[in-house]
Design a protein around this motif. Sequence first.
Motif, PDB file in Angstrom:
ATOM      1  N   GLY A 161       0.783  -1.226   0.000  1.00  0.00           N
ATOM      2  CA  GLY A 161       0.000   0.000   0.000  1.00  0.00           C
ATOM      3  C   GLY A 161       0.816   1.278   0.000  1.00  0.00           C
ATOM      4  O   GLY A 161       0.535   2.207  -0.774  1.00  0.00           O
ATOM      5  N   ASP A 162       1.830   1.350   0.847  1.00  0.00           N
ATOM      6  CA  ASP A 162       2.635   2.572   0.909  1.00  0.00           C
ATOM      7  C   ASP A 162       3.370   2.815  -0.404  1.00  0.00           C
ATOM      8  O   ASP A 162       3.493   3.958  -0.858  1.00  0.00           O
ATOM      9  N   LEU A 163       3.847   1.739  -1.005  1.00  0.00           N
ATOM     10  CA  LEU A 163       4.554   1.852  -2.279  1.00  0.00           C
ATOM     11  C   LEU A 163       3.615   2.353  -3.375  1.00  0.00           C
ATOM     12  O   LEU A 163       3.978   3.223  -4.177  1.00  0.00           O
ATOM     13  N   LEU A 164       2.396   1.843  -3.384  1.00  0.00           N
ATOM     14  CA  LEU A 164       1.413   2.317  -4.356  1.00  0.00           C
ATOM     15  C   LEU A 164       1.047   3.775  -4.087  1.00  0.00           C
ATOM     16  O   LEU A 164       0.768   4.534  -5.018  1.00  0.00           O
ATOM     17  N   GLY A 165       1.059   4.161  -2.825  1.00  0.00           N
ATOM     18  CA  GLY A 165       0.796   5.557  -2.485  1.00  0.00           C
ATOM     19  C   GLY A 165       1.867   6.476  -3.039  1.00  0.00           C
ATOM     20  O   GLY A 165       1.570   7.571  -3.539  1.00  0.00           O
ATOM     21  N   GLU A 166       3.123   6.051  -2.967  1.00  0.00           N
ATOM     22  CA  GLU A 166       4.214   6.838  -3.540  1.00  0.00           C
ATOM     23  C   GLU A 166       4.059   6.940  -5.050  1.00  0.00           C
ATOM     24  O   GLU A 166       4.283   8.011  -5.645  1.00  0.00           O
ATOM     25  N   ALA A 167       3.667   5.826  -5.677  1.00  0.00           N
ATOM     26  CA  ALA A 167       3.457   5.833  -7.124  1.00  0.00           C
ATOM     27  C   ALA A 167       2.328   6.782  -7.494  1.00  0.00           C
ATOM     28  O   ALA A 167       2.416   7.536  -8.475  1.00  0.00           O
ATOM     29  N   SER A 168       1.262   6.764  -6.713  1.00  0.00           N
ATOM     30  CA  SER A 168       0.127   7.648  -6.952  1.00  0.00           C
ATOM     31  C   SER A 168       0.553   9.101  -6.907  1.00  0.00           C
ATOM     32  O   SER A 168       0.161   9.912  -7.755  1.00  0.00           O
ATOM     33  N   GLN A 169       1.357   9.451  -5.918  1.00  0.00           N
ATOM     34  CA  GLN A 169       1.794  10.835  -5.781  1.00  0.00           C
ATOM     35  C   GLN A 169       2.619  11.277  -6.983  1.00  0.00           C
ATOM     36  O   GLN A 169       2.490  12.411  -7.464  1.00  0.00           O
ATOM     37  N   LEU A 170       3.462  10.381  -7.487  1.00  0.00           N
ATOM     38  CA  LEU A 170       4.280  10.714  -8.655  1.00  0.00           C
ATOM     39  C   LEU A 170       3.405  10.933  -9.894  1.00  0.00           C
ATOM     40  O   LEU A 170       3.646  11.852 -10.679  1.00  0.00           O
ATOM     41  N   VAL A 171       2.402  10.070 -10.057  1.00  0.00           N
ATOM     42  CA  VAL A 171       1.539  10.179 -11.238  1.00  0.00           C
ATOM     43  C   VAL A 171       0.669  11.427 -11.147  1.00  0.00           C
ATOM     44  O   VAL A 171       0.492  12.158 -12.128  1.00  0.00           O
ATOM     45  N   ARG A 172       0.140  11.697  -9.966  1.00  0.00           N
ATOM     46  CA  ARG A 172      -0.765  12.840  -9.800  1.00  0.00           C
ATOM     47  C   ARG A 172      -0.020  14.163  -9.734  1.00  0.00           C
ATOM     48  O   ARG A 172      -0.609  15.228  -9.933  1.00  0.00           O
ATOM     49  N   GLY A 173       1.274  14.103  -9.463  1.00  0.00           N
ATOM     50  CA  GLY A 173       2.102  15.291  -9.542  1.00  0.00           C
ATOM     51  C   GLY A 173       2.064  16.151  -8.296  1.00  0.00           C
ATOM     52  O   GLY A 173       1.290  15.908  -7.361  1.00  0.00           O
ATOM     53  N   PRO A 174       2.896  17.184  -8.273  1.00  0.00           N
ATOM     54  CA  PRO A 174       2.995  18.062  -7.093  1.00  0.00           C
ATOM     55  C   PRO A 174       1.743  18.895  -6.855  1.00  0.00           C
ATOM     56  O   PRO A 174       1.520  19.388  -5.753  1.00  0.00           O
ATOM     57  N   HIS A 175       0.941  19.061  -7.894  1.00  0.00           N
ATOM     58  CA  HIS A 175      -0.288  19.857  -7.756  1.00  0.00           C
ATOM     59  C   HIS A 175      -1.494  18.930  -7.947  1.00  0.00           C
ATOM     60  O   HIS A 175      -2.272  19.074  -8.894  1.00  0.00           O
ATOM     61  N   SER A 176      -1.606  17.979  -7.055  1.00  0.00           N
ATOM     62  CA  SER A 176      -2.667  16.988  -7.157  1.00  0.00           C
ATOM     63  C   SER A 176      -4.041  17.634  -7.055  1.00  0.00           C
ATOM     64  O   SER A 176      -4.187  18.753  -6.549  1.00  0.00           O
ATOM     65  N   GLY A 177      -5.028  16.888  -7.505  1.00  0.00           N
ATOM     66  CA  GLY A 177      -6.401  17.370  -7.478  1.00  0.00           C
ATOM     67  C   GLY A 177      -6.999  17.281  -6.088  1.00  0.00           C
ATOM     68  O   GLY A 177      -6.285  17.152  -5.084  1.00  0.00           O
ATOM     69  N   PRO A 178      -8.321  17.322  -5.995  1.00  0.00           N
ATOM     70  CA  PRO A 178      -9.015  17.335  -4.703  1.00  0.00           C
ATOM     71  C   PRO A 178      -8.649  16.132  -3.831  1.00  0.00           C
ATOM     72  O   PRO A 178      -8.405  15.035  -4.340  1.00  0.00           O
ATOM     73  N   GLU A 179      -8.609  16.348  -2.530  1.00  0.00           N
ATOM     74  CA  GLU A 179      -8.298  15.300  -1.564  1.00  0.00           C
ATOM     75  C   GLU A 179      -9.594  14.733  -0.993  1.00  0.00           C
ATOM     76  O   GLU A 179     -10.280  15.390  -0.211  1.00  0.00           O
ATOM     77  N   HIS A 180      -9.935  13.511  -1.432  1.00  0.00           N
ATOM     78  CA  HIS A 180     -11.168  12.872  -0.972  1.00  0.00           C
ATOM     79  C   HIS A 180     -10.901  11.457  -0.481  1.00  0.00           C
ATOM     80  O   HIS A 180     -11.778  10.599  -0.563  1.00  0.00           O
ATOM     81  N   ARG A 181      -9.720  11.207   0.014  1.00  0.00           N
ATOM     82  CA  ARG A 181      -9.401   9.850   0.467  1.00  0.00           C
ATOM     83  C   ARG A 181     -10.366   9.429   1.580  1.00  0.00           C
ATOM     84  O   ARG A 181     -10.534  10.114   2.591  1.00  0.00           O
TER      85      ARG A 181
END
Length: 265
Positions: free
Chosen positions: A158-178
């Motif tokens: 899970g944490d590794l996928l979270g890091e991947a998600s952040q890279l794909v979504r970029g430094p200016h990610s969209g809305p936070e609805h986790r």
Amino acid sequence: MPGVELQADCARCFGLCCVALPFSASRDFAVDKPAGTPCHHLAGDFSCGIHSRLREEGFAGCTVFDCFGAGQHLSQHTFGGVSWREAPESAGAMFAALPVMRGLHELLWYLRDALDREETAPLHARLEQRRREVEELTDSPAATLRRVDLAVERARTGDLLGEASQLVRGPHSGPEHRGADLMGARLRRADLRAANLRGALLIAADARHADLRWADLLGTDLRDTDVRGADLTDALFLTPPQVAAARGDETTLLPTGMERPAHWT
């Protein structure tokens, strides 16, 4: 990417989901069926006798289930092509192994998605290592599979996928609805690009024509979510069961290789 098959091939499976898994009479299933008991629609060749009309017969739940290829892997690899009918003594072990194998295949689905993204290049070595570890588990004998702790394996991934998600979504990610409760939310034409919707509840939400490119949809509940006209082309960690559970049509844009559910028509 070579490796374990992650697309279900029912013709090479012993109808495991139709036997091993329980279901209760509801809007998704017309009758009750306990775990380990064959569905009365399961044919002698392990095919479904009502496959072409499951929804009409009250088995909509079957149309949104996907084993990620775990069924044929167990049938042909773990148990060497010998079915539970041919060897009844193997039935208990085979049925118990199905949820574990499916969980491992689902993790492989997410890892391959992450590995297929150019943005995750800095993580590719770690992602590939984790993929190999999970694939090794899928090669385990049935007795070993029963001892696999899926919660532990998911936590390791899970944490590794979270890091991947952040890279794909970029430094200016969209809305936070986790983890957000967005049941029935009005999201029509919403800009949800690169949003974090991991684990969110979008049950029956109106997401028509919403832009969900690069949105993290790991574990997002899309049951009855209206995605007609929505753009899901680059959505992260989107799975066939999520797509099948949503309500879309020919105008819904899906990732390359993702099949459009037959019932969407």
